[in-house]
Design a protein around this motif. Structure first.
Motif, PDB file in Angstrom:
ATOM      1  N   GLY A 181     -26.519 -49.826 130.386  1.00  0.00           N
ATOM      2  CA  GLY A 181     -26.746 -48.990 131.570  1.00  0.00           C
ATOM      3  C   GLY A 181     -25.842 -47.774 131.576  1.00  0.00           C
ATOM      4  N   ILE A 182     -24.597 -47.973 131.217  1.00  0.00           N
ATOM      5  CA  ILE A 182     -23.640 -46.857 131.212  1.00  0.00           C
ATOM      6  C   ILE A 182     -24.047 -45.822 130.149  1.00  0.00           C
ATOM      7  N   ALA A 183     -24.517 -46.295 128.994  1.00  0.00           N
ATOM      8  CA  ALA A 183     -24.961 -45.360 127.941  1.00  0.00           C
ATOM      9  C   ALA A 183     -26.157 -44.536 128.426  1.00  0.00           C
ATOM     10  N   GLU A 184     -27.043 -45.165 129.211  1.00  0.00           N
ATOM     11  CA  GLU A 184     -28.185 -44.410 129.775  1.00  0.00           C
ATOM     12  C   GLU A 184     -27.673 -43.299 130.687  1.00  0.00           C
ATOM     13  N   VAL A 185     -26.699 -43.635 131.520  1.00  0.00           N
ATOM     14  CA  VAL A 185     -26.177 -42.633 132.465  1.00  0.00           C
ATOM     15  C   VAL A 185     -25.460 -41.517 131.691  1.00  0.00           C
ATOM     16  N   LEU A 186     -24.677 -41.903 130.684  1.00  0.00           N
ATOM     17  CA  LEU A 186     -23.925 -40.899 129.920  1.00  0.00           C
ATOM     18  C   LEU A 186     -24.843 -39.925 129.184  1.00  0.00           C
ATOM     19  N   SER A 187     -26.001 -40.417 128.770  1.00  0.00           N
ATOM     20  CA  SER A 187     -26.862 -39.579 127.923  1.00  0.00           C
ATOM     21  C   SER A 187     -28.020 -38.949 128.687  1.00  0.00           C
ATOM     22  N   GLY A 188     -28.188 -39.322 129.959  1.00  0.00           N
ATOM     23  CA  GLY A 188     -29.360 -38.828 130.690  1.00  0.00           C
ATOM     24  C   GLY A 188     -29.006 -37.797 131.757  1.00  0.00           C
ATOM     25  N   PRO A 189     -30.031 -37.133 132.302  1.00  0.00           N
ATOM     26  CA  PRO A 189     -29.794 -36.128 133.343  1.00  0.00           C
ATOM     27  C   PRO A 189     -29.793 -36.744 134.747  1.00  0.00           C
ATOM     28  N   ASP A 190     -29.384 -35.955 135.707  1.00  0.00           N
ATOM     29  CA  ASP A 190     -29.555 -36.277 137.137  1.00  0.00           C
ATOM     30  C   ASP A 190     -28.731 -37.473 137.628  1.00  0.00           C
ATOM     31  N   ALA A 200     -26.274 -57.947 138.666  1.00  0.00           N
ATOM     32  CA  ALA A 200     -27.457 -58.642 138.145  1.00  0.00           C
ATOM     33  C   ALA A 200     -28.659 -58.328 139.032  1.00  0.00           C
ATOM     34  N   SER A 201     -29.845 -58.475 138.447  1.00  0.00           N
ATOM     35  CA  SER A 201     -31.067 -58.239 139.225  1.00  0.00           C
ATOM     36  C   SER A 201     -31.227 -59.309 140.302  1.00  0.00           C
ATOM     37  N   SER A 202     -30.835 -60.545 139.969  1.00  0.00           N
ATOM     38  CA  SER A 202     -30.936 -61.627 140.954  1.00  0.00           C
ATOM     39  C   SER A 202     -29.713 -62.527 140.817  1.00  0.00           C
ATOM     40  N   THR A 203     -29.419 -63.235 141.873  1.00  0.00           N
ATOM     41  CA  THR A 203     -28.183 -64.038 141.897  1.00  0.00           C
ATOM     42  C   THR A 203     -28.412 -65.440 141.321  1.00  0.00           C
ATOM     43  N   TRP A 204     -27.303 -66.119 141.086  1.00  0.00           N
ATOM     44  CA  TRP A 204     -27.368 -67.527 140.691  1.00  0.00           C
ATOM     45  C   TRP A 204     -26.313 -68.299 141.492  1.00  0.00           C
ATOM     46  N   ASN A 205     -26.458 -69.629 141.491  1.00  0.00           N
ATOM     47  CA  ASN A 205     -25.479 -70.457 142.215  1.00  0.00           C
ATOM     48  C   ASN A 205     -25.078 -71.655 141.347  1.00  0.00           C
ATOM     49  N   PHE A 206     -24.184 -72.478 141.877  1.00  0.00           N
ATOM     50  CA  PHE A 206     -23.648 -73.575 141.060  1.00  0.00           C
ATOM     51  C   PHE A 206     -24.699 -74.653 140.770  1.00  0.00           C
ATOM     52  N   THR A 207     -25.675 -74.806 141.654  1.00  0.00           N
ATOM     53  CA  THR A 207     -26.742 -75.777 141.367  1.00  0.00           C
ATOM     54  C   THR A 207     -27.506 -75.321 140.127  1.00  0.00           C
ATOM     55  N   GLN A 208     -27.833 -74.031 140.088  1.00  0.00           N
ATOM     56  CA  GLN A 208     -28.546 -73.513 138.907  1.00  0.00           C
ATOM     57  C   GLN A 208     -27.675 -73.617 137.661  1.00  0.00           C
ATOM     58  N   SER A 243     -22.106 -61.603 145.911  1.00  0.00           N
ATOM     59  CA  SER A 243     -23.484 -62.023 146.203  1.00  0.00           C
ATOM     60  C   SER A 243     -24.476 -60.869 146.378  1.00  0.00           C
ATOM     61  N   SER A 244     -24.007 -59.684 146.744  1.00  0.00           N
ATOM     62  CA  SER A 244     -24.965 -58.588 146.954  1.00  0.00           C
ATOM     63  C   SER A 244     -25.534 -58.125 145.620  1.00  0.00           C
ATOM     64  N   THR A 245     -26.783 -57.741 145.640  1.00  0.00           N
ATOM     65  CA  THR A 245     -27.392 -57.242 144.398  1.00  0.00           C
ATOM     66  C   THR A 245     -27.976 -55.859 144.617  1.00  0.00           C
ATOM     67  N   SER A 246     -28.257 -55.223 143.503  1.00  0.00           N
ATOM     68  CA  SER A 246     -28.875 -53.903 143.510  1.00  0.00           C
ATOM     69  C   SER A 246     -29.787 -53.855 142.292  1.00  0.00           C
ATOM     70  N   ALA A 247     -30.818 -53.027 142.387  1.00  0.00           N
ATOM     71  CA  ALA A 247     -31.729 -52.877 141.234  1.00  0.00           C
ATOM     72  C   ALA A 247     -31.240 -51.784 140.279  1.00  0.00           C
ATOM     73  N   ASP A 248     -30.082 -51.188 140.579  1.00  0.00           N
ATOM     74  CA  ASP A 248     -29.631 -50.026 139.798  1.00  0.00           C
ATOM     75  C   ASP A 248     -29.567 -50.310 138.290  1.00  0.00           C
ATOM     76  N   LEU A 249     -28.931 -51.427 137.925  1.00  0.00           N
ATOM     77  CA  LEU A 249     -28.735 -51.687 136.491  1.00  0.00           C
ATOM     78  C   LEU A 249     -30.078 -51.979 135.805  1.00  0.00           C
ATOM     79  N   ALA A 250     -30.903 -52.806 136.430  1.00  0.00           N
ATOM     80  CA  ALA A 250     -32.207 -53.119 135.829  1.00  0.00           C
ATOM     81  C   ALA A 250     -33.035 -51.842 135.648  1.00  0.00           C
ATOM     82  N   LYS A 251     -32.952 -50.935 136.630  1.00  0.00           N
ATOM     83  CA  LYS A 251     -33.700 -49.676 136.508  1.00  0.00           C
ATOM     84  C   LYS A 251     -33.172 -48.861 135.337  1.00  0.00           C
ATOM     85  N   LEU A 252     -31.860 -48.809 135.204  1.00  0.00           N
ATOM     86  CA  LEU A 252     -31.269 -48.005 134.125  1.00  0.00           C
ATOM     87  C   LEU A 252     -31.652 -48.545 132.752  1.00  0.00           C
TER      88      LEU A 252
END
Ligand SMILES: NC(=O)c1ccc[n+]([C@@H]2O[C@H](COP(=O)([O-])OP(=O)(O)OC[C@H]3O[C@@H](n4cnc5c(N)ncnc54)[C@H](OP(=O)(O)O)[C@@H]3O)[C@@H](O)[C@H]2O)c1
Length: 269
Positions: A181-190, A200-208, A243-252
């Motif tokens: 993801g960082i390489a995408e940001v370093l090499s891309g515009p905007d 992560a795109s989605s979370t996990w817990n100790f049961t999983q 626990s909070s997630t964001s789609a930022d990394l998956a999008k990148l």
């Protein structure tokens, strides 16, 4: 104009450089390290290696000559007050060197954090904003590596994972996904004046986690809560937003982040 990367000999820095080579030529990258003798891998790839010590502004100033983009990988000193001073040195030298874009590895959802590490990262973000240099904040979630401190092999051997009571939810990421993801940001515009929450795109817990351990072990590994557990790690985890997630990394990176099973395999015998 070259992209300068500090902390290049570190685990994240070296992975970022490997990923960046998929986007730009070796001539477009400068690897900054404390110990040149440990940077042979970069020189062999045709990447210029420069010395840079966050404690020594002269070395930073020289390392940043001609830099257009700078990836400042946060230092690893255990004292956050020392890291604040070190990052301030880099920011001041970046301003003097007229760096056009400063990218900083911060911590995911640092504003919700309650420890010196998250305060230190917010201080660096504020200092970068105050410098006026166009910035991007790469707020990295907790590395998946933290599972290495949970005693997973012992849990498999004993048939149970023992954790303190609580609603434990994790947004952890692998360095490999972060580096991509960082390489995408370093090499891309905007990407200027943006803050990315690289979780992560989605979370996990100790049961999983126990389900994955059971699959790996070929036998049941159950989960038990024990209020008597004494492990500094859980106190630390309570002071950050895991626990909070964001789609930022998956999008990148253009795909979901690594699944729990894949992330923990390197930490099992
Ligand atoms: N998100 C998370 O869970 C998490 C966990 C741990 C750390 N971090 C942060 O993320 C950063 C990168 O992680 P990583 O896995 O790559 O850590 P790492 O392998 O320990 O690498 C840290 C890098 O910082 C460099 N460094 C330390 N002090 C320096 C100084 N005074 N001057 C110049 N460079 C200095 C080190 O240089 P040398 O190679 O010369 O030692 C190394 O290259 C860490 O430094 C830390 O700030 C995040």
């Amino acid at each position: 104009m070259p992209i300068v990367i500090t902390g290049a000999n570190g685990k994240l820095g070296s992975l970022v450089i490997r990923k960046l080579l998929q986007h730009v030529s070796a001539k477009g990258i400068i690897a900054c390290v404390r110990q040149r003798e440990k940077a042979a891998q970069f020189a062999e790839l045709g990447i210029e290696v420069r010395e840079c010590d966050y404690d020594d502004p002269d070395t930073i100033g020289q390392a940043l000559q001609g830099a257009s983009k700078l990836l400042l990988i946060s230092g690893s000193n255990p004292e956050d007050t020392i890291r604040m001073r070190q990052h301030a040195h880099v920011i001041e030298e970046a301003k003097k060197a007229k760096v056009e874009h400063l990218l900083y590895t911060s911590f995911a959802f640092a504003d919700s954090g309650k420890n010196s590490m998250t305060h230190m990262h917010l201080a660096a973000e504020h200092a970068i904003k105050a410098s006026g240099i166009p910035y991007t904040f790469l707020r990295n979630a907790l590395y998946s590596d933290f599972v290495g401190a949970l005693g997973l092999d012992a849990a498999i051997a004993q048939g149970e994972l023992v954790v303190p009571p609580g609603e434990w939810i994790f947004n952890t990421v692998t360095r490999d996904d972060l580096a991509a993801g960082i390489a995408e940001v370093l090499s891309g515009p905007d990407h200027q004046r943006k803050t990315y929450e690289l979780t992560a795109s989605s979370t996990w817990n100790f049961t999983q986690l126990t389900e994955v351990l059971s699959e790996k072990a070929g036998k049941k590994v159950s989960l038990r809560y024990d209020p008597e557990i004494r492990n500094w790690l859980y106190g630390f985890l309570r002071t950050i937003d895991t626990s909070s997630t964001s789609a930022d990394l998956a999008k990148l990176i253009g795909r979901p982040t690594a699944a729990l099973k894949e992330s923990i395999l390197p930490f099992l015998n």
